[in-house]
Design an enzyme around this catalytic site. Structure first.
Site, PDB file in Angstrom:
ATOM      1  N   GLU A   1      12.554-120.032  11.383  1.00 13.74           N
ATOM      2  CA  GLU A   1      11.245-119.658  10.836  1.00 13.74           C
ATOM      3  C   GLU A   1      10.907-118.206  11.162  1.00 13.74           C
ATOM      4  O   GLU A   1      10.346-117.491  10.321  1.00 13.74           O
ATOM      5  CB  GLU A   1      10.172-120.595  11.375  1.00 13.74           C
TER       6      GLU A   1
ATOM      7  N   GLU B   1      13.877-130.345  12.747  1.00 19.41           N
ATOM      8  CA  GLU B   1      12.678-130.978  13.289  1.00 19.41           C
ATOM      9  C   GLU B   1      12.499-132.422  12.825  1.00 19.41           C
ATOM     10  O   GLU B   1      12.222-133.314  13.633  1.00 19.41           O
ATOM     11  CB  GLU B   1      11.432-130.163  12.919  1.00 19.41           C
TER      12      GLU B   1
END
Length: 256
Positions: free
Chosen positions: A115, A135
C-alpha cells in the site's frame, strides 16, 4: 543525512530519499516505523522537489510486523485505530504531496508495504520484486486505502483477485496489469534518476497536475479510508485474527 533508528532521510542529487530501515525484519511495520515514516514524509513534502521512498536490505517492506502489536501501550481498539490512522496518513501524505513521489520496490512489498509503494506517483520494480495483499487470507483487512485505489489501478475484477486470494504478483505481471510504472535492473538508482528528472520540472505545474489526477481518480478517498478503519477494527476483534497471530508466531519460532 537525517536518521532515526528505523527511517533514514538523505539528499541525493537534489532528491529527498526516504529509506525504511528495519532490514533485519524486511522493514516490517511496527509503531516506531509508522511514526517515523509519517514524520519524515511530513517534513520532506514541505520542501522537496521530488521524493524517493525505498527499503534497506532485501525488501521494500514486508507489511505489518506480526511478532509485535500495533497497540503496544494498552492493546485497546482505540490505540489500534491510532496505528491504522498513521498508515493512512502515509497514504494521505504521499498522494497529497505537492511534489512527485517515486517508490523503488526491489524485493518484498507485502500488505501495508504494498500500500505504501502504490501510494507513490511512480513505482519502479526490480527483477526480484514480489508483491501481495495477504490481509483477507489471515483474518485481517487493508487499512491504507488500497481497497479504493487498487480497482482504479488494475480494474475491478483484478483487484478482487489480488485482495481476496492474497497471491503473489511477480514483476512482469505487475508491470502488465498496472502495479508498476516500469521494471529496472537497479530500481533504486532508476528511482533517483527519474526523481531527479521530475525535480527539474516546474513545481507549480507538477503539483497542479498531480492534484487534479488524484482528485479525479480518488475523489472518495477519505470516505474509503474511514470505512477501512471500521472494517479493519471489526476484523481485528475476531478470534480468527488472534489465532492467525499465534499461528505466525509459532511458525516463526519453529524456523529458529
Amino acid at each position: 543525512m537525517h536518521a532515526t533508528a528505523v527511517v533514514q532521510t538523505e539528499n541525493i542529487d537534489g532528491v529527498s530519499v526516504i529509506t525504511l530501515n528495519r532490514p533485519d525484519v524486511l522493514n516490517a511495520l511496527n509503531i516506531d516505523l509508522l511514526s517515523s515514516l509519517v514524520e519524515a514524509l511530513r517534513d520532506q513534502t514541505r520542501c522537496a522537489r521530488s521524493i524517493v521512498v525505498q527499503g534497506a536490505g532485501r525488501a521494500f517492506c514486508a507489511g505489518e510486523d506480526l511478532t509485535e502489536t500495533l497497540a503496544p501501550e494498552t492493546g485497546s481498539p482505540d490505540e489500534l485505530r491510532v496505528a491504522f490512522g498513521q498508515l493512512q496518513d502515509i497514504t494521505r501524505l504521499m498522494t497529497a504531496a505537492p511534489c512527485p513521489v517515486v517508490a523503488a520496490v526491489h524485493g518484498y512489498a507485502i500488505g501495508g508495504g504494498a500500500e505504501i509503494a502504490l501510494a507513490a506517483d511512480f513505482v519502479i520494480a526490480g527483477p526480484a520484486a514480489r508483491m501481495k495483499f495477504p490481509e483477507s487470507v489471515i483474518g485481517h483487512a487493508p487499512t491504507g486505502g488500497i481497497t479504493g485505489r487498487l480497482p482504479m489501478m488494475v480494474g475491478l475484477l483484478r483487484a478482487k483477485d489480488l485482495l481476496l486470494t492474497g497471491r503473489w504478483v511477480e514483476p512482469q505481471e505487475g508491470l502488465a496489469i498496472g502495479l508498476y510504472t516500469e521494471v529496472s535492473d537497479d530500481p533504486k538508482a532508476r528511482a533517483v534518476e527519474l526523481a531527479r528528472t521530475l525535480a527539474a520540472n516546474p513545481p507549480r505545474s507538477q503539483s497542479s497536475v498531480k492534484s487534479a489526477i488524484e482528485l479525479a481518480a480518488f475523489a472518495a478517498q477519505e470516505a474509503n479510508l474511514r470505512m477501512e478503519v471500521d472494517m479493519a477494527s471489526y476484523c481485528f476483534a475476531s478470534a480468527e485474527t488472534a489465532q492467525s497471530f499465534e499461528d505466525f508466531r509459532t511458525r516463526d519460532r519453529n524456523r529458529r
